[in-house]
Scaffold this motif. Structure first.
Motif, short mmCIF file in Angstrom:
data_model
loop_
_atom_site.label_atom_id
_atom_site.label_comp_id
_atom_site.label_asym_id
_atom_site.label_seq_id
_atom_site.Cartn_x
_atom_site.Cartn_y
_atom_site.Cartn_z
N UNK A 111 0.83 -1.36 -0.04
CA UNK A 111 0.03 0.16 -0.11
C UNK A 111 0.83 1.44 -0.01
N UNK A 112 1.92 1.32 0.60
CA UNK A 112 2.70 2.68 0.65
C UNK A 112 3.77 2.63 -0.33
N UNK A 113 3.72 1.82 -1.39
CA UNK A 113 4.66 1.64 -2.47
C UNK A 113 3.94 2.25 -3.59
N UNK A 114 4.71 3.27 -4.59
CA UNK A 114 4.05 3.40 -5.75
C UNK A 114 5.11 3.31 -6.95
N UNK A 115 4.71 2.78 -7.78
CA UNK A 115 5.72 2.60 -8.95
C UNK A 115 5.54 3.64 -9.89
N UNK A 116 6.89 4.28 -10.10
CA UNK A 116 7.13 5.50 -10.82
C UNK A 116 7.47 5.10 -12.25
N UNK A 138 8.67 4.99 -5.16
CA UNK A 138 8.55 5.89 -4.14
C UNK A 138 7.71 5.45 -3.01
N UNK A 139 8.52 5.80 -1.79
CA UNK A 139 7.93 5.36 -0.66
C UNK A 139 7.95 6.44 0.44
N UNK A 140 7.05 6.67 1.48
CA UNK A 140 7.26 7.70 2.30
C UNK A 140 7.82 7.33 3.37
#
Length: 245
Positions: A111-116, A138-140
């Motif tokens: 959930x906290x990982x976004x593929x750029x 991208x991770x927070x």
């Protein structure tokens, strides 16, 4: 007074630079933890662990500065963060090609990982034969006074792909002249051989998995009393439930 002002400016710049680099270090630590959790789950719960090795690295300030010069971008933290996406890097070595795609899906589903960015150099190898799956994620990162969305480059390869890429790098390392075409052709041929080996091992892996499934099914049938035991499970179950002896 002026010296005091300059000292304060330098101190503020140093703090910002430290925060900048720490964010990437923390992001790398976060991704390492995620991969280690998956490794432990595979080791303790499943009978097969697709992850062979995990390596990570953080670019040095000197390396970042050289890349800034090569790319011709502004020397500011905002510009560096926007244009240089591999400051934090992780390389994961898997057993088989199918493991690469399965692991990439596991990472993407968090959930906290976004593929750029997603670049598949396995289905579309580079001209020199290089193969790997590259993702920019991208991770927070939560600090005391802010949340930083930080990028990490993740490379996922098989053992054969990693072997070829490592040796290719060593062959080229610090050679600044044009590479002879004969050597380029030979390196490309070795990359094709590594790819052929991966595909053959993948085929053997799938064939063995089918054999294991068949064996497990046979064992289950014997355990349930089907086959040589000639028991009717449905009738036995009904009799037990109704108390019929």
């Amino acid at each position: 007074m002026e010296n005091s002002f300059n000292l304060k400016n330098l101190k503020a710049i140093k703090i910002e630079l430290t925060r900048f680099m720490m964010a990437y270090k923390f992001a790398l630590d976060e991704m390492t933890t995620k991969i280690n959790i998956l490794k432990d789950e595979f080791n303790y719960i499943h009978d097969y662990n697709p992850i062979e090795h995990v390596n990570s690295r953080l670019k040095s300030p000197e390396s970042i500065f050289k890349k800034v010069q090569r790319k011709g971008i502004d020397f500011s933290l905002e510009s560096i963060k926007e244009n240089i996406k591999d400051i934090a890097g992780m390389r994961i070595t898997c057993s088989f090609i199918s493991d690469i795609y399965e692991l990439s899906r596991m990472i993407a589903k968090q959930k906290d990982v976004r593929i750029i960015e997603y670049k598949d150099y396995i289905k579309n190898p580079k001209p020199n034969g290089y193969q790997s799956l590259h993702m920019i994620v991208e991770i927070p990162i939560f600090m005391s006074d802010r949340e930083e969305l930080t990028l990490v480059e993740v490379q996922i390869r098989t053992i054969a792909m990693d072997f070829w890429a490592s040796l290719e790098h060593k062959i080229y390392y610090k050679y600044n002249k044009e590479i002879p075409q004969k050597m380029l052709d030979e390196l490309k041929a070795t990359a094709d051989m590594a790819g052929s080996l991966d595909r053959k091992m993948e085929s053997l892996h799938r064939e063995m998995a089918k054999m294991k499934q068949a064996d497990e099914a046979d064992e289950m049938l014997l355990t349930l009393g089907i086959g040589s035991n000639k028991l009717n499970l449905l009738e036995t179950f009904i009799e037990e439930k109704l108390g019929i002896k």
